[in-house]
Scaffold this active site. Structure first.
Site, PDB file in Angstrom:
ATOM      1  N   ASP A  30      17.806 -25.936  66.793  1.00  0.00           N
ATOM      2  CA  ASP A  30      18.523 -25.689  68.605  1.00  0.00           C
ATOM      3  C   ASP A  30      20.231 -25.484  67.488  1.00  0.00           C
ATOM      4  OD1 ASP A  30      16.780 -27.174  70.404  1.00  0.00           O
ATOM      5  OD2 ASP A  30      17.558 -29.425  69.731  1.00  0.00           O
ATOM      6  N   THR A  39      12.902 -26.030  77.235  1.00  0.00           N
ATOM      7  CA  THR A  39      11.614 -26.772  78.339  1.00  0.00           C
ATOM      8  C   THR A  39      11.818 -26.738  79.297  1.00  0.00           C
ATOM      9  OG1 THR A  39      10.858 -26.303  75.707  1.00  0.00           O
ATOM     10  CG2 THR A  39       9.519 -27.455  77.777  1.00  0.00           C
ATOM     11  N   GLU A  41       9.821 -27.102  66.169  1.00  0.00           N
ATOM     12  CA  GLU A  41       9.864 -27.898  66.961  1.00  0.00           C
ATOM     13  C   GLU A  41       8.392 -28.741  67.095  1.00  0.00           C
ATOM     14  OE1 GLU A  41      11.866 -29.391  71.148  1.00  0.00           O
ATOM     15  OE2 GLU A  41      11.781 -27.597  70.242  1.00  0.00           O
ATOM     16  N   ILE A  94      11.419 -22.344  71.694  1.00  0.00           N
ATOM     17  CA  ILE A  94      11.355 -22.519  74.261  1.00  0.00           C
ATOM     18  C   ILE A  94      12.178 -23.457  73.871  1.00  0.00           C
ATOM     19  CG2 ILE A  94      10.946 -22.530  75.871  1.00  0.00           C
ATOM     20  CD1 ILE A  94       8.552 -22.138  76.233  1.00  0.00           C
ATOM     21  N   ASP A  95      13.778 -22.797  73.676  1.00  0.00           N
ATOM     22  CA  ASP A  95      14.684 -23.448  74.058  1.00  0.00           C
ATOM     23  C   ASP A  95      15.764 -24.077  75.327  1.00  0.00           C
ATOM     24  OD1 ASP A  95      16.528 -25.542  73.160  1.00  0.00           O
ATOM     25  OD2 ASP A  95      18.704 -24.211  73.969  1.00  0.00           O
ATOM     26  N   ASP A 118      13.118 -22.896  66.785  1.00  0.00           N
ATOM     27  CA  ASP A 118      12.233 -23.311  68.478  1.00  0.00           C
ATOM     28  C   ASP A 118      12.085 -22.650  69.141  1.00  0.00           C
ATOM     29  OD1 ASP A 118      12.691 -24.807  70.850  1.00  0.00           O
ATOM     30  OD2 ASP A 118      15.062 -25.252  70.295  1.00  0.00           O
TER      31      ASP A 118
END
Length: 290
Positions: free
Chosen positions: A233, A108, A83, A105-106, A103
């Site tokens: 995602d 954020t 990402e 940190i999904d 990803d």
């Protein structure tokens, strides 16, 4: 060449060519999760990307670098889609080469506000087909895994989607997406209104698409839809849902296009097609057009 680097039809003949990759993903997801959990309560430097609601922190960048650096050292022939590296200008192209889709940190925005629904997501594709997915819920220490043809699990407990077909008994999950212009908001809220008028049980937004999709895989919700999410995602979660017995498709009702920035996922075909017929399209640029 290491087993995970083997390619072609002969690779599987000697055993499991992607086992080492899966094990590396699990280890790195746990490692990243500990970094994120510690950083959750600390002060953060926050920047924006495509909109005021599209946030990034130094932890996002650090965690992605940790994951990709470790994987490049172990599997130097592989490709990577991340990402934050994509936001920094790297091409987002899925080829036939073994490719990691990450990803860091999904959730954020949740992370910035210390809201504990955050996860790290690592997907893996070969020949443009998703092989496995690993998602780690950082604060609850739940490890979701799915491997093509081998089932889906949360902390080693097998996952099974809901088999609900009645919309009046359905809990639907969605996310808002980064665009907040008047036309997008009108469509987003209009879709929610259409579903509520159709008498679904409820609609939930939790701020993490990957964890929402994991809730679907675990049977805690019946369907999910979103416009404006990305391949990072979707990649890991798609494997987990399919291996839990669910389906993941395009919002048109056709096959999933990982780069299209839109999805419907459900425990049953009936629920998926109900959503496809009800919701209106919110247009986003494709990931591979960046």
């Amino acid at each position: 060449m290491k087993p995970c680097e083997e390619e072609g039809p002969g690779a599987a003949a000697g055993g499991d060519p992607w086992k080492e990759c899966m094990e590396a993903a699990v280890q790195l997801a746990r490692r990243a999760g500990q970094i994120i959990k510690k950083a959750l309560t600390e002060e953060k430097h926050v920047s924006t990307k495509t909109s005021a609601a599209d946030l990034v922190t130094e932890t996002d960048n650090f965690v992605e670098n940790v994951i990709i650096s470790a994987l490049k050292e172990k599997f130097p022939s592989h490709r990577f889609i991340g990402e934050e590296s994509t936001a920094a200008g790297s091409k987002c192209v899925l080829t036939d080469h073994p490719t990691w889709i990450i990803d860091p940190i999904d959730g954020t925005c949740n992370f910035v506000h210390r809201f504990p629904t955050v996860a790290v997501s690592i997907g893996f594709a070969v020949n443009q087909e998703l092989e496995f997915g690993v998602i780690y819920h950082c604060t609850e220490e739940r490890l979701y895994t799915g491997r093509r043809g081998q089932g889906a699990f949360c902390n080693e407990k097998r996952l099974q989607v809901s088999k609900e077909t009645d919309k009046s008994k359905a809990l639907i999950l969605t996310e808002i997406g980064p665009k907040r212009d008047p036309e997008t908001l009108k469509l987003f809220l209009g879709n929610m209104e259409r579903l509520l008028k159709a008498q679904v049980h409820g609609i939930r937004v939790i701020g993490s698409s990957t964890l929402a999709l994991c809730h679907l895989a675990s049977g805690a919700a019946d369907a999910y839809y979103q416009f404006g999410l990305h391949c990072w995602d979707l990649a890991a979660a798609t494997v987990i849902i399919r291996e839990a017995g669910g389906i993941v498709i395009d919002t048109s009702g056709g096959p999933l296009d990982l780069m299209s920035c839109r999805v419907i996922a459900a425990g049953t075909k009936e629920m998926a097609m109900f959503l496809a017929q009800e919701i209106q399209t919110i247009h986003y640029r494709r990931d591979d057009e960046n």
